[in-house]
Design a protein around this motif. Structure first.
Motif, short mmCIF file in Angstrom:
data_model
loop_
_atom_site.label_atom_id
_atom_site.label_comp_id
_atom_site.label_asym_id
_atom_site.label_seq_id
_atom_site.Cartn_x
_atom_site.Cartn_y
_atom_site.Cartn_z
N GLU A 1 0.82 -1.21 0.00
CA GLU A 1 0.00 0.00 0.00
C GLU A 1 0.86 1.27 0.00
N LYS A 2 2.17 1.10 -0.25
CA LYS A 2 3.13 2.20 -0.33
C LYS A 2 3.24 2.96 0.99
N LYS A 3 3.11 2.21 2.08
CA LYS A 3 3.34 2.73 3.42
C LYS A 3 4.55 2.02 4.01
N PHE A 4 5.25 2.70 4.92
CA PHE A 4 6.42 2.07 5.52
C PHE A 4 5.97 0.94 6.44
N LYS A 5 6.70 -0.17 6.39
CA LYS A 5 6.33 -1.37 7.13
C LYS A 5 6.36 -1.12 8.63
N LYS A 6 5.58 -1.92 9.35
CA LYS A 6 5.39 -1.73 10.78
C LYS A 6 6.70 -1.80 11.55
N TYR A 7 7.60 -2.71 11.16
CA TYR A 7 8.83 -2.91 11.93
C TYR A 7 9.72 -1.67 11.93
N VAL A 8 9.56 -0.79 10.93
CA VAL A 8 10.39 0.41 10.85
C VAL A 8 10.16 1.31 12.07
N GLU A 9 8.95 1.27 12.64
CA GLU A 9 8.62 2.12 13.79
C GLU A 9 9.53 1.84 14.99
N SER A 10 10.04 0.61 15.10
CA SER A 10 10.88 0.26 16.25
C SER A 10 12.37 0.53 15.99
N ASP A 11 12.72 0.88 14.77
CA ASP A 11 14.12 1.18 14.42
C ASP A 11 14.34 2.69 14.52
N VAL A 12 14.58 3.17 15.74
CA VAL A 12 14.66 4.61 15.96
C VAL A 12 15.83 5.23 15.19
N LYS A 13 16.97 4.59 15.23
CA LYS A 13 18.13 5.13 14.52
C LYS A 13 17.89 5.16 13.02
N GLY A 14 17.29 4.09 12.49
CA GLY A 14 16.97 4.04 11.07
C GLY A 14 15.96 5.09 10.68
N MET A 15 14.93 5.28 11.53
CA MET A 15 13.93 6.31 11.26
C MET A 15 14.54 7.70 11.26
N LEU A 16 15.44 7.95 12.23
CA LEU A 16 16.08 9.26 12.28
C LEU A 16 16.90 9.51 11.02
N SER A 17 17.60 8.48 10.57
CA SER A 17 18.40 8.61 9.35
C SER A 17 17.50 8.84 8.14
N LEU A 18 16.36 8.14 8.08
CA LEU A 18 15.41 8.33 6.99
C LEU A 18 14.79 9.72 7.05
N TYR A 19 14.48 10.18 8.25
CA TYR A 19 13.94 11.54 8.43
C TYR A 19 14.91 12.58 7.89
N GLU A 20 16.19 12.46 8.25
CA GLU A 20 17.20 13.41 7.75
C GLU A 20 17.32 13.33 6.23
N ALA A 21 17.24 12.13 5.69
CA ALA A 21 17.34 11.96 4.23
C ALA A 21 16.18 12.60 3.50
N SER A 22 15.00 12.63 4.14
CA SER A 22 13.80 13.15 3.48
C SER A 22 13.93 14.63 3.13
N PHE A 23 14.84 15.35 3.80
CA PHE A 23 15.01 16.78 3.53
C PHE A 23 15.91 17.03 2.32
N LEU A 24 16.39 15.96 1.69
CA LEU A 24 17.10 16.08 0.42
C LEU A 24 16.19 15.73 -0.75
N ALA A 25 14.87 15.71 -0.50
CA ALA A 25 13.90 15.32 -1.52
C ALA A 25 13.81 16.35 -2.63
N PHE A 26 13.37 15.88 -3.81
CA PHE A 26 12.99 16.75 -4.90
C PHE A 26 11.46 16.93 -4.86
N GLU A 27 10.99 17.98 -5.51
CA GLU A 27 9.55 18.20 -5.61
C GLU A 27 8.91 17.04 -6.35
#
Length: 449
Positions: free
Chosen positions: A86-112
């Motif tokens: 369904e193009k949503k992040f899988k449930k297990y990602v919620e428990s990976d705090v370090k991975g989520m933080l890294s993904l959050y930081e990466a999201s600010f390099l997005a293109f429109e």
């Protein structure tokens, strides 16, 4: 260690990230590029590296962020492995705090228009806020800092002694006693724009320019009459253009870039003064088209270009003359961050125009809705700038100038994060400047022994 072929992928990525966070990128440019080319890009092109399952999201997000920061092409599709049907992040990602933080930081390099990165930002922001108090203290602090302002929009440091001497000698603060005395804040801006030690001379020159801009802005905003401002603006625009007739083309381009930057700035200041004098409320589009010029971002960048560029090209000069989108986008961010912090005070002073007020007047929405719209515009402009930095033929500039343009937007976020840190700095803003420029970096007692 950077180019150690036996080192694990995460070790290399963390080292590259640490070097940048410490503001040491300029000392390791060649090593960083070699590591990105030989190890990181090759991994992206199908070479396999042994990565632990629990580290995959952190490694993928960190790789994505570093490559985009350095102008490499990398698709948002690398994150599809962490999403469901369904193009949503899988449930297990919620428990990976370090991975989520890294993904959050990466999201600010997005293109429109990158929907996966939009989903990543929403997902990570929601769940990081939920788990930050449950993580270990060190990770919790990183999460709090990231949620406050992401890495891609932060800045890094230098010293003030020479500028203080110059400011005392010219005595401008006493001679123009109606104007703001903001030397420290001006120097803070230039450190944010150009932190690398080798550009010390550029920082000094830009500090002088910023100090003069602050004084001239106050002349237009709070002191001179409209007739006096029109005379002053005309005087600035009467630079002798005939004097360049005998110069070679590249010198003409240099002169015109400088001439236009001063002329455009004063014309933009004058336009705002006329709006205020006539009690005229411009449309939002009118305001922003003038506002990204009056905020002085392109003006500062034109001056910076000639100091940070080792080789000056005709293509780059033409782009300066035309005010390239890279300059425009960072100036729009500068303007909108400024308006979020200063619009209330400006209204109290009788100034009628700001992006927030114009949008409220034009659409009939509340101040809070207008502010949220401005925040959305800031995010969208970052995405456009991210793309211009990475896409082939997006700009003709060398890396030092590109980084300076991006840093202009970063220092705008920093300065206006909690209020008007330049025009009316409160205790927190002053402490930010003081801790960066005056106080030494403290070391743990065990490290000093």
């Amino acid at each position: 260690m950077i180019n150690n072929e036996d080192a694990e992928m995460l070790t290399i990525l963390d080292l590259l990230d640490d070097i940048q966070r410490l503001g040491l990128r300029h000392r390791f440019d060649k090593d960083i590029k070699r590591a990105l080319d030989d190890r990181i890009v090759s991994w992206d092109n199908g070479h396999e590296y042994d990565i632990k399952a629990e580290e995959k999201l952190n490694v993928t997000a960190l790789k994505f962020r570093l490559l985009r920061q350095h102008g490499y092409r990398i698709s948002q599709d690398v994150f599809k492995a962490f999403m469901d049907d369904e193009k949503k992040f899988k449930k297990y990602v919620e428990s990976d705090v370090k991975g989520m933080l890294s993904l959050y930081e990466a999201s600010f390099l997005a293109f429109e228009g990158e929907n996966i990165m939009d989903e990543a930002l929403t997902f990570c922001r929601t769940h990081l806020n939920e788990v930050k108090s449950m993580a270990n203290p060190a990770l919790s602090e990183l999460v709090s800092h990231g949620l406050e302002i992401p890495l891609h929009r932060r800045m890094v440091q230098s010293d003030l002694k020479d500028m203080s001497r110059w400011w005392t000698e010219i005595d401008l603060a006493r001679k123009l006693n109606f104007a703001r005395d903001r030397l420290m804040e001006c120097f803070f801006w230039t450190v944010g724009m150009i932190p690398n030690p080798q550009f010390n001379q550029c920082r000094q020159e830009l500090t002088k320019v910023a100090a003069f801009i602050t004084a001239i802005d106050d002349i237009y905003d709070v002191y001179a009459t409209l007739d006096e401002l029109e005379c002053f603006t005309n005087a600035v625009q009467r630079w002798d253009l005939k004097a360049v007739d005998d110069l070679p083309d590249y010198m003409k381009l240099c002169f015109m870039a400088l001439y236009n930057s001063w002329g455009d700035l004063c014309k933009a200041f004058l336009q705002e003064a006329k709006w205020c004098y006539n009690k005229y409320m411009p449309t939002f589009e009118e305001y922003l088209e003038n506002g990204w010029r009056s905020v002085s971002g392109t003006f500062l960048l034109v001056h910076a270009y000639f100091s940070v560029s080792q080789s000056i090209t005709k293509e780059a000069l033409e782009s300066l003359y035309k005010q390239h989108n890279l300059m425009r986008y960072s100036s729009i961010i500068f303007r909108l961050c400024n308006d979020l912090a200063t619009s209330t005070a400006e209204l109290e002073r009788g100034e009628t125009a700001s992006s927030i007020l114009c949008y409220m007047y034009e659409t009939g929405v509340s101040e809070e809705v207008a502010r949220e719209h401005i925040r959305t515009l800031i995010d969208e402009t970052w995405m456009k700038m991210n793309k211009d930095v990475v896409v082939d033929d997006g700009h003709p500039f060398a890396e030092p100038f590109v980084e300076t343009a991006i840093n202009l937007a970063r220092i705008a976020h920093c300065t206006y994060q909690y209020g008007d840190g330049h025009g009316a700095p409160d205790g927190r803003a002053k402490q930010n400047v003081f801790s960066l420029l005056i106080e030494p970096i403290s070391l743990m007692k065990s490290q000093q022994q």
